[in-house]
Enzyme design. Structure first.
Site, PDB file in Angstrom:
ATOM      1  CE1 TYR A 107      42.963  34.237  32.062  1.00  0.00           C
ATOM      2  CE2 TYR A 107      45.016  33.127  32.590  1.00  0.00           C
ATOM      3  CZ  TYR A 107      44.092  34.114  32.848  1.00  0.00           C
ATOM      4  OH  TYR A 107      44.295  34.995  33.884  1.00  0.00           O
ATOM      5  CE  LYS A 134      41.538  37.496  34.336  1.00  0.00           C
ATOM      6  NZ  LYS A 134      41.922  37.709  35.736  1.00  0.00           N
ATOM      7  CE1 TYR A 139      41.011  40.385  38.878  1.00  0.00           C
ATOM      8  CE2 TYR A 139      42.475  42.259  38.698  1.00  0.00           C
ATOM      9  CZ  TYR A 139      41.893  41.145  38.154  1.00  0.00           C
ATOM     10  OH  TYR A 139      42.174  40.791  36.883  1.00  0.00           O
TER      11      TYR A 139
END
Ligand code: DON
Length: 304
Positions: free
Chosen positions: A189, A64, A240
């Site tokens: 992706y 990412k 996260y």
């Protein structure tokens, strides 16, 4: 350093028993839970490797920050962040809850799945193959590894089972976040998440960011500001809903992936790549997390 790394990897290997290998993407369950390895590169050109540092695994979410760099180069920072936010969520990496409830009609940040899919939709190219080729070439550039490829089995498995990602992508198309084809964006992706790397590749990306977007030759690829954006988002959102505790305990900008990888950056000092596929409940490598905590404490590496 070698003796020190040996000690740290051994003491964290015990923790891998308490984690689980991801199995929601077909193929990931084949990883060996007890594997643990590290590659640490520093500004003086030293390379320290230990344990399963040379095993290949799929990069998953560690892709990412890399796709974010290319999206910023392709579209400019302002455009990218007109479509994706810069705030941590405190929710799971694949949560969709805030897509509808948030006042900002865009995914919270580029490190969660929704934000990363939006970022992948911005990669330029004639078609999905052209977009992915440009992205893979960029991965090769920043890892300085020309041999990178993606794992077809994992890519197909995720494409077949990635219904939640698909749902979020269609929702973002409805909101105007995704402007290009939804299926092409998902294809890019899923493929980027399936790129196979070793800890050395991740440590090279870490070094690239530690040098503020320069290759080992000194060639400048992204601006200082773009490098700062990536490092800040890694610090606030990269682990996260474990990002806050990680900032406290480790204090090193890092990005994890469900393949077991963690890529860490110590600005102007080091790049670190870790592999440990046993994950904690939040989807972060349990042994990798422990290694970084011990490294940070013993070498006083926290940026805070
Ligand atoms: O989209 C997914 O769910 C995976 N391809 C990537 C998720 C991931 O790596 C989250 N990381 N901890």
């Amino acid at each position: 350093m070698r003796v020190f790394l040996d000690k740290i990897v051994k003491q964290n290997k015990i923790k891998t028993k308490f984690g689980n290998v991801a199995n929601y993407i077909p193929g990931l369950e084949k990883a060996k839970k007890e594997d643990l390895g590290i590659c640490l590169l520093d500004m003086d050109g030293n390379k320290y490797v230990y344990g399963d540092y040379n095993k290949k695994f799929t990069i998953q979410s560690v892709s990412k920050p890399i796709s974010l760099m290319l999206a910023m180069l392709d579209n400019g920072v302002d455009y990218v962040f007109s479509k994706v936010g810069t705030e941590p969520t405190g929710d799971a990496f694949n949560s969709m809850i805030r897509l509808e409830t948030a006042i900002i009609k865009k995914p919270y940040n580029p490190m969660i799945n929704a934000g990363a899919i939006a970022v992948s939709s911005m990669i330029k190219g004639e078609n999905k193959e052209g977009k992915f080729k440009r992205l893979l070439d960029f991965f090769k550039l920043v890892t300085e590894n020309d041999t990178l490829t993606y794992n077809e089995e994992i890519y197909l498995g995720e494409n077949r089972t990635g219904n939640k990602n698909r749902a979020m992508a269609y929702f973002m198309k409805d909101q105007g976040v995704i402007e290009s084809s939804v299926e092409d964006s998902l294809d890019v992706y899923f493929k980027q998440c399936s790129i196979e790397v070793t800890t050395i590749d991740l440590a090279m990306v870490g070094m690239f960011l530690a040098r503020n977007g320069r290759l080992s030759t000194g060639e400048k690829i992204i601006s200082d500001y773009q490098a700062r954006v990536v490092k800040s988002l890694m610090m606030t959102c990269g682990m996260y809903d474990g990002s806050g505790e990680f900032a406290l305990k480790v204090g090193i900008p890092s990005k994890s992936g469900v393949g077991g990888g963690i890529m860490s950056v110590l600005p102007n000092k080091m790049g670190i790549g870790i592999y440990g596929p046993a994950l904690d409940k939040k989807g972060n490598s349990i042994g990798g997390d422990g290694i970084l905590e011990d490294l940070s404490k013993e070498l006083d590496l926290s940026i805070f």
